[in-house]
Scaffold this motif. Sequence first.
Motif, PDB file in Angstrom:
ATOM      1  N   ARG A   1      22.000  23.918  66.075  1.00  0.00           N
ATOM      2  CA  ARG A   1      21.823  24.945  67.120  1.00  0.00           C
ATOM      3  C   ARG A   1      23.164  25.622  67.438  1.00  0.00           C
ATOM      4  O   ARG A   1      23.241  26.846  67.557  1.00  0.00           O
ATOM      5  CB  ARG A   1      21.248  24.286  68.373  1.00  0.00           C
ATOM      6  N   VAL A   2      24.230  24.825  67.561  1.00  0.00           N
ATOM      7  CA  VAL A   2      25.545  25.388  67.852  1.00  0.00           C
ATOM      8  C   VAL A   2      26.031  26.226  66.668  1.00  0.00           C
ATOM      9  O   VAL A   2      26.609  27.298  66.843  1.00  0.00           O
ATOM     10  CB  VAL A   2      26.565  24.279  68.182  1.00  0.00           C
ATOM     11  N   ASN A   3      25.774  25.755  65.446  1.00  0.00           N
ATOM     12  CA  ASN A   3      26.122  26.544  64.257  1.00  0.00           C
ATOM     13  C   ASN A   3      25.401  27.886  64.259  1.00  0.00           C
ATOM     14  O   ASN A   3      25.971  28.920  63.897  1.00  0.00           O
ATOM     15  CB  ASN A   3      25.776  25.774  62.983  1.00  0.00           C
ATOM     16  N   GLU A   4      24.124  27.881  64.666  1.00  0.00           N
ATOM     17  CA  GLU A   4      23.359  29.129  64.742  1.00  0.00           C
ATOM     18  C   GLU A   4      23.990  30.099  65.735  1.00  0.00           C
ATOM     19  O   GLU A   4      24.120  31.298  65.460  1.00  0.00           O
ATOM     20  CB  GLU A   4      21.913  28.839  65.160  1.00  0.00           C
ATOM     21  N   LEU A   5      24.395  29.575  66.898  1.00  0.00           N
ATOM     22  CA  LEU A   5      25.016  30.426  67.915  1.00  0.00           C
ATOM     23  C   LEU A   5      26.322  31.018  67.403  1.00  0.00           C
ATOM     24  O   LEU A   5      26.627  32.190  67.641  1.00  0.00           O
ATOM     25  CB  LEU A   5      25.271  29.611  69.184  1.00  0.00           C
ATOM     26  N   ILE A   6      27.096  30.202  66.704  1.00  0.00           N
ATOM     27  CA  ILE A   6      28.362  30.688  66.142  1.00  0.00           C
ATOM     28  C   ILE A   6      28.092  31.766  65.098  1.00  0.00           C
ATOM     29  O   ILE A   6      28.734  32.824  65.101  1.00  0.00           O
ATOM     30  CB  ILE A   6      29.168  29.528  65.524  1.00  0.00           C
ATOM     31  N   ASN A   7      27.151  31.519  64.201  1.00  0.00           N
ATOM     32  CA  ASN A   7      26.873  32.479  63.128  1.00  0.00           C
ATOM     33  C   ASN A   7      26.355  33.808  63.665  1.00  0.00           C
ATOM     34  O   ASN A   7      26.648  34.867  63.113  1.00  0.00           O
ATOM     35  CB  ASN A   7      25.865  31.884  62.141  1.00  0.00           C
TER      36      ASN A   7
ATOM     37  N   LEU B   1      33.399  29.748  72.249  1.00  0.00           N
ATOM     38  CA  LEU B   1      32.088  29.120  72.115  1.00  0.00           C
ATOM     39  C   LEU B   1      31.466  28.844  73.478  1.00  0.00           C
ATOM     40  O   LEU B   1      30.252  28.977  73.659  1.00  0.00           O
ATOM     41  CB  LEU B   1      32.215  27.812  71.320  1.00  0.00           C
ATOM     42  N   LEU B   2      32.302  28.482  74.461  1.00  0.00           N
ATOM     43  CA  LEU B   2      31.793  28.187  75.797  1.00  0.00           C
ATOM     44  C   LEU B   2      31.080  29.388  76.403  1.00  0.00           C
ATOM     45  O   LEU B   2      30.093  29.250  77.113  1.00  0.00           O
ATOM     46  CB  LEU B   2      32.932  27.748  76.720  1.00  0.00           C
ATOM     47  N   LYS B   3      31.594  30.572  76.125  1.00  0.00           N
ATOM     48  CA  LYS B   3      30.964  31.782  76.650  1.00  0.00           C
ATOM     49  C   LYS B   3      29.555  31.939  76.087  1.00  0.00           C
ATOM     50  O   LYS B   3      28.651  32.424  76.766  1.00  0.00           O
ATOM     51  CB  LYS B   3      31.829  33.006  76.297  1.00  0.00           C
ATOM     52  N   ILE B   4      29.378  31.491  74.847  1.00  0.00           N
ATOM     53  CA  ILE B   4      28.065  31.593  74.204  1.00  0.00           C
ATOM     54  C   ILE B   4      27.138  30.492  74.703  1.00  0.00           C
ATOM     55  O   ILE B   4      25.955  30.725  74.951  1.00  0.00           O
ATOM     56  CB  ILE B   4      28.218  31.502  72.670  1.00  0.00           C
ATOM     57  N   LEU B   5      27.686  29.275  74.865  1.00  0.00           N
ATOM     58  CA  LEU B   5      26.865  28.147  75.327  1.00  0.00           C
ATOM     59  C   LEU B   5      26.377  28.364  76.752  1.00  0.00           C
ATOM     60  O   LEU B   5      25.213  28.167  77.065  1.00  0.00           O
ATOM     61  CB  LEU B   5      27.676  26.853  75.256  1.00  0.00           C
ATOM     62  N   GLU B   6      27.307  28.742  77.640  1.00  0.00           N
ATOM     63  CA  GLU B   6      27.003  29.030  79.045  1.00  0.00           C
ATOM     64  C   GLU B   6      26.189  27.929  79.713  1.00  0.00           C
ATOM     65  O   GLU B   6      25.253  28.185  80.447  1.00  0.00           O
ATOM     66  CB  GLU B   6      26.262  30.365  79.174  1.00  0.00           C
ATOM     67  N   ASP B   7      26.508  26.652  79.422  1.00  0.00           N
ATOM     68  CA  ASP B   7      25.842  25.579  80.146  1.00  0.00           C
ATOM     69  C   ASP B   7      26.645  25.242  81.400  1.00  0.00           C
ATOM     70  O   ASP B   7      27.785  25.663  81.566  1.00  0.00           O
ATOM     71  CB  ASP B   7      25.617  24.349  79.268  1.00  0.00           C
ATOM     72  N   ASP B   8      26.011  24.498  82.290  1.00  0.00           N
ATOM     73  CA  ASP B   8      26.597  24.277  83.616  1.00  0.00           C
ATOM     74  C   ASP B   8      27.918  23.512  83.562  1.00  0.00           C
ATOM     75  O   ASP B   8      28.809  23.715  84.384  1.00  0.00           O
ATOM     76  CB  ASP B   8      25.604  23.517  84.509  1.00  0.00           C
ATOM     77  N   THR B   9      28.050  22.596  82.617  1.00  0.00           N
ATOM     78  CA  THR B   9      29.233  21.742  82.582  1.00  0.00           C
ATOM     79  C   THR B   9      30.283  22.233  81.598  1.00  0.00           C
ATOM     80  O   THR B   9      31.332  21.600  81.442  1.00  0.00           O
ATOM     81  CB  THR B   9      28.845  20.303  82.205  1.00  0.00           C
TER      82      THR B   9
END
Length: 266
Positions: A46-52, A103-111
């Motif tokens: 999933r993280v690889n997909e977000l990066i790609n 990557l954090l900007k893309i993840l945007e999770d609470d922590t």
Amino acid sequence: MENLKVIGKEEVAGYEFTGIEGGFGDGTRGMLVRDIAEIHGQPTYRVNELINRNLKRFKEGIDIINLRTNDVAIVLNDSGFKRNQINASKYIYLLSERGYSKLLKILEDDTAWDIYDKFVDGYFNMRKALKKPQSPMDFIKLHNEAFIEVDERVGVLEDFKKDYDENRTISEDQVIMIEKARKSKAMKIVGGIGTNAYKEFYSDILRKKLFPDFRKRFNVNRYRSLKAKDFDEAIAFINSWQPEKEMLYAIKYSNEQTTLDVKETA
């Protein structure tokens, strides 16, 4: 790729991961996306997909390295990857501190940001403790490196701010203002709540006329997806919007029928 090597298992803030040094410059450290995904409770794919999907945001050799495309078999083996995992993987990403922050900007999770701060202080910045000037020239070099690093961090923050300003969506209060504006506009067009046109056309104007034009103009699939920077323009668009002439004629005709009915009753 500069002096890439596995430095062993690291532990920061209760999270264990593989420490890797080099790759982005002398003494710098990187983190495997595999470990970052586990820390954030996400599957690696999933993280690889977000990066790609956002790969244009990451600078090769500065923010990110795909270890799978480089001759780093020893590093991958030392990192706990099995040979069949390496062969089956198209992407084995390594991120620098700067890449992780993107990557954090893309993840945007609470922590995300809380975790990032801990890793900056407890892992990425450990290279500073390892560097001690041995001569006046070393001191000058480290001093210059510190200025460059600060400049890079400021650049990342500026990029974040620009991206945030460009892409953040409207607030809940602004969503309510949009709702009020569109309903008020539709009500004005049909002539009020007590008219024939209100019964016949009010709902269609909101859903089948106004919204499709709004969606096309601002490229959104719902009102609350509107970008904050477009809010004022959106309000002006709604206030000046008019349906096609055929709809206006139909509304006028419908309301004239109401008038005729009243006269005949009288």
